[in-house]
Design an enzyme around this catalytic site. Structure first.
Site, short mmCIF file in Angstrom:
data_model
loop_
_atom_site.label_atom_id
_atom_site.label_comp_id
_atom_site.label_asym_id
_atom_site.label_seq_id
_atom_site.Cartn_x
_atom_site.Cartn_y
_atom_site.Cartn_z
CE LYS A 1 53.60 42.90 54.19
NZ LYS A 1 53.68 43.93 55.23
CE1 TYR B 1 54.24 44.17 59.68
CE2 TYR B 1 52.30 43.94 61.07
CZ TYR B 1 52.91 43.84 59.84
OH TYR B 1 52.20 43.42 58.77
#
Length: 313
Positions: free
Chosen positions: A71, A247
Site C-alpha cells: 500500500k 492500523y
C-alpha cells in the site's frame, strides 16, 4: 552529508540472534489460508544505510507475502497519477479501528479514513486502475516495485492471491459499500482483483529495504541518484506511514519505535529512518492489531541501539 552507520552489521546480527531465541512469536494470520501455513519460526532483517551498505540477519533473503506493505507503493503511484486530488477520495487520519472495519466507512459516507486501511487501499487501487485493464494496472505496480528494488525476479504469489480472492468477503463488502457512494469508478471485481494480487506480491527483507530507500532520502535513491518523488511528497508519505502505518497499533509503534513504518499481515514491516536508513523486518507471528510481534520488538531495539528515532535520542 550522508553518513554510514557505525557497527551496523554487528547490531543487526545481534538483534537477529536475540529474535531467534525468543519464544513469544505471536500468531500467524489464519484468515488467509495460504498465510496460515507459514512457519512462525522465521525472522529476517535488512538495513541499508545512506552510503548503500547493506546489513542483514536471519532470513533476510527469504521471500514472503508483503500484503499491506504494498500500500505504500500503490499510494506513491496514485499520488504520481492524481497528485493531491487523491485526498478527495481517501482521508489521511489514523483510523483507530481494525484494518478491515466497515463501521467507520458507514459513518463517513464511504470515504475511507486513510490509504493504509483496506478500504483506503482499495480506493487507491481503483484510481491506479482507471483507464487500464486490470492486467496492465497490476503490471505497472509490479514493475514499479521491481524497479525500486532493482530486481526483476520479484513476482506475485499466485497461490496467495487465489487464497485471498476465495476468502475476501469482507474486502468485497468494503468495496461494494464504497461503490454505492461513488468512491470507486471501476467494476468492483476488477478493482478487487488488482488489490488482492498486489497484496500477494512476494519479496524478501533485502528487496523491501532497497525498494524503500527513496523514502529515507528525500524521494531519491542515493546510490543511483534517481528521483522517484519530490522531497515534499516523500515527507508526506512518511507522515502518513507514521500516523497510519500500523492500523490501530500505529500510536504504539510510533511511541516504541519512533519511525515511519508500514506493516503487513504476512509479518513484514518496512521502516524508514529519514536521512539514515531503510529497514525491513519479517517475522510471521502477529500481535492483536495484525502487526508483526517480533518485527516491532526488533525495530524498537534497532532504533534504540543506533539512535534512529525521529524524535531524538
Amino acid at each position: 552529508m550522508s553518513m554510514a552507520i557505525p557497527d551496523l552489521q554487528d547490531v543487526v546480527a545481534e538483534i537477529a540472534d536475540e529474535m531467534r531465541q525468543r519464544v513469544d512469536r505471536g500468531d500467524v494470520a489464519t484468515y488467509i489460508p495460504e498465510l496460515a501455513r507459514v512457519d512462525p519460526g522465521h525472522f529476517g532483517i535488512a538495513v541499508i544505510d545512506a552510503e548503500g551498505h547493506v546489513a542483514t540477519g536471519g532470513d533476510a533473503d527469504t521471500p514472503f507475502s508483503i500484503q499491506s506493505i504494498s500500500k505504500v507503493f500503490t499510494l506513491t503511484l496514485a499520488l504520481g497519477l492524481a497528485g493531491d486530488r487523491l485526498w478527495q477520495r481517501v482521508g489521511r487520519e489514523p483510523s483507530g479501528s481494525r484494518f478491515n472495519s466497515i463501521v467507520q466507512l458507514e459513518s463517513e459516507r464511504g470515504i475511507p479514513r486513510n490509504p493504509f486501511i483496506n478500504a483506503g487501499a482499495i480506493a487507491v487501487t481503483d484510481l491506479i486502475l482507471s483507464g487500464h485493464q486490470p492486467r496492465e494496472a497490476l503490471g505497472e505496480i509490479l514493475r514499479f516495485l521491481q524497479f525500486l528494488a532493482d530486481d526483476t525476479t520479484i513476482q506475485i504469489d499466485k497461490a496467495v492471491a487465489a487464497s485471498e480472492q476465495r476468502t475476501g468477503f469482507r474486502n468485497a463488502a468494503l468495496a461494494n459499500y464504497m461503490k454505492s457512494y461513488g468512491v470507486l469508478d471501476n467494476p468492483v471485481d476488477f478493482t478487487l482483483g488488482v488489490y488482492f494480487h498486489h497484496c500477494a506480491i512476494s519479496m524478501s527483507c533485502r528487496q523491501l529495504a532497497t525498494a524503500g530507500r527513496f523514502l529515507a532520502h528525500l524521494g531519491r535513491n542515493p546510490s543511483t541518484g534517481f528521483s522517484v518523488v519530490t522531497p515534499e511528497r516523500a515527507r508526506r508519505i512518511n507522515a502518513v506511514m507514521l500516523t497510519c502505518g500500523h492500523y490501530d497499533g500505529s500510536g504504539e509503534f510510533a511511541y516504541r519505535v519512533g519511525l515511519p513504518g508500514k506493516s503487513g499481515v504476512g509479518g513484514g514491516i518496512i521502516a524508514i529512518a529519514p536521512g539514515k536508513a531503510s529497514i525491513a523486518v519479517w517475522s510471521p507471528g502477529l500481535d492483536e492489531s495484525g502487526n508483526s510481534h517480533l518485527g516491532r520488538i526488533a525495530l524498537e531495539a534497532l532504533a534504540k541501539r543506533l539512535n534512529l528515532s525521529i524524535f531524538g535520542s
